[in-house]
Motif scaffolding. Sequence first.
Motif, short mmCIF file in Angstrom:
data_model
loop_
_atom_site.label_atom_id
_atom_site.label_comp_id
_atom_site.label_asym_id
_atom_site.label_seq_id
_atom_site.Cartn_x
_atom_site.Cartn_y
_atom_site.Cartn_z
N PHE A 253 16.95 6.50 -19.23
CA PHE A 253 17.75 6.61 -18.00
C PHE A 253 17.14 7.72 -17.16
N LEU A 254 16.86 7.43 -15.88
CA LEU A 254 16.12 8.35 -15.02
C LEU A 254 16.88 8.59 -13.73
N THR A 255 17.02 9.85 -13.34
CA THR A 255 17.57 10.19 -12.03
C THR A 255 16.61 11.14 -11.34
N MET A 256 16.57 11.08 -10.01
CA MET A 256 15.68 11.97 -9.26
C MET A 256 16.12 12.01 -7.80
N ASP A 257 15.79 13.12 -7.14
CA ASP A 257 16.16 13.25 -5.74
C ASP A 257 15.17 12.58 -4.81
N ARG A 258 13.96 12.29 -5.30
CA ARG A 258 12.94 11.65 -4.49
C ARG A 258 11.88 11.05 -5.40
N VAL A 259 11.05 10.16 -4.84
CA VAL A 259 9.92 9.58 -5.57
C VAL A 259 8.65 10.11 -4.92
N PRO A 260 8.10 11.21 -5.44
CA PRO A 260 6.92 11.82 -4.80
C PRO A 260 5.66 11.01 -5.03
N GLN A 261 4.67 11.26 -4.18
CA GLN A 261 3.39 10.55 -4.25
C GLN A 261 2.25 11.56 -4.20
N GLY A 262 1.07 11.11 -4.62
CA GLY A 262 -0.12 11.94 -4.49
C GLY A 262 -0.21 13.01 -5.55
N SER A 263 -0.73 14.17 -5.18
CA SER A 263 -1.02 15.22 -6.15
C SER A 263 -0.30 16.53 -5.85
N GLY A 264 0.68 16.51 -4.96
CA GLY A 264 1.40 17.73 -4.62
C GLY A 264 2.89 17.50 -4.57
N GLY A 265 3.62 18.58 -4.31
CA GLY A 265 5.06 18.48 -4.17
C GLY A 265 5.79 18.61 -5.49
N PRO B 113 -0.34 14.83 -11.26
CA PRO B 113 -0.39 13.67 -10.34
C PRO B 113 0.75 12.70 -10.65
N TRP B 114 1.38 12.19 -9.60
CA TRP B 114 2.65 11.51 -9.73
C TRP B 114 2.55 10.07 -10.21
N GLY B 115 1.41 9.42 -10.06
CA GLY B 115 1.37 8.00 -10.40
C GLY B 115 2.36 7.24 -9.54
N ASN B 116 3.26 6.48 -10.17
CA ASN B 116 4.26 5.75 -9.37
C ASN B 116 5.42 6.65 -8.92
N GLY B 117 5.48 7.86 -9.46
CA GLY B 117 6.49 8.82 -9.02
C GLY B 117 7.80 8.81 -9.77
N PHE B 118 8.00 7.82 -10.68
CA PHE B 118 9.30 7.77 -11.35
C PHE B 118 9.26 7.53 -12.84
N VAL B 119 8.29 6.76 -13.38
CA VAL B 119 8.27 6.53 -14.82
C VAL B 119 6.83 6.44 -15.30
N ALA B 120 6.62 6.94 -16.53
CA ALA B 120 5.32 6.87 -17.18
C ALA B 120 5.54 6.35 -18.60
#
Length: 228
Positions: free
Chosen positions: A155-167, A73-80
């Motif tokens: 330092f964080l890079t990503m192509d998208r910020v996913p949400q929910g429980s998939g992807g 599960p992604w939480g905020n999608g970018f940092v934990a």
Amino acid sequence: MRAAALAAVLALVLAGGCAKFPSTGGGPKTKRLVFKMTVAGTLRPGYVYIVALRPSVDLNPTTQGPIPVIAPPWGNGFVAGNATYFVQWDALQSPQYNLFAFRDAQLNEWFLLGAPVNFVDVPVNGRTLQFEVDLTQIAPTPADALLYKSIQVNFLTMDRVPQGSGGSKSWDALGNGALPSEINSYVSIPLQNAGVYDNTRFFDLEPSGDNPDPDLDIVDWSIEVRNN
């Protein structure tokens, strides 16, 4: 503010020029931190580039610092992990850099503090982001800023910020992302003395080539502690 609104809100906040400089005047002496990050390719508009921060009153904090979110599960999608602030660069907004504070320990809500005290806009096809944060920007009061002894950084890079429980998403962060034992890497920087802490000083913690997308592949970074 929640993660689902991240891209839309960051494209709208604040209007201004290409750089912001601190005002001068009386006040308590503090520290400035200069952050740099370089990717193998170019910093691509539409991708997400974030520097997550957690200042501490402990010289050697024992709790986990900021780590990347890499699977649902992604939480905020970018940092934990443990982060209290973050800076995001986005070529589609003005200014290109904005500083945010998390509102909750679960890192699900955050709010805008403003721009870093100084920054360098990234030119077209640029590879390096650079900005400067004063410790008073990431402390409840100037007196609290004087108590900080270290700061945990990723330092964080990503192509998208996913949400929910998939992807899924493509990402990079400090450490070798191809090795499970290094996925949750971050650095802890002492703040007492001026100095430069970089990838070489940390024994090449971040290797090149651990993400096949050069626009996400972090190849170098540094954090400079300056006396103000």
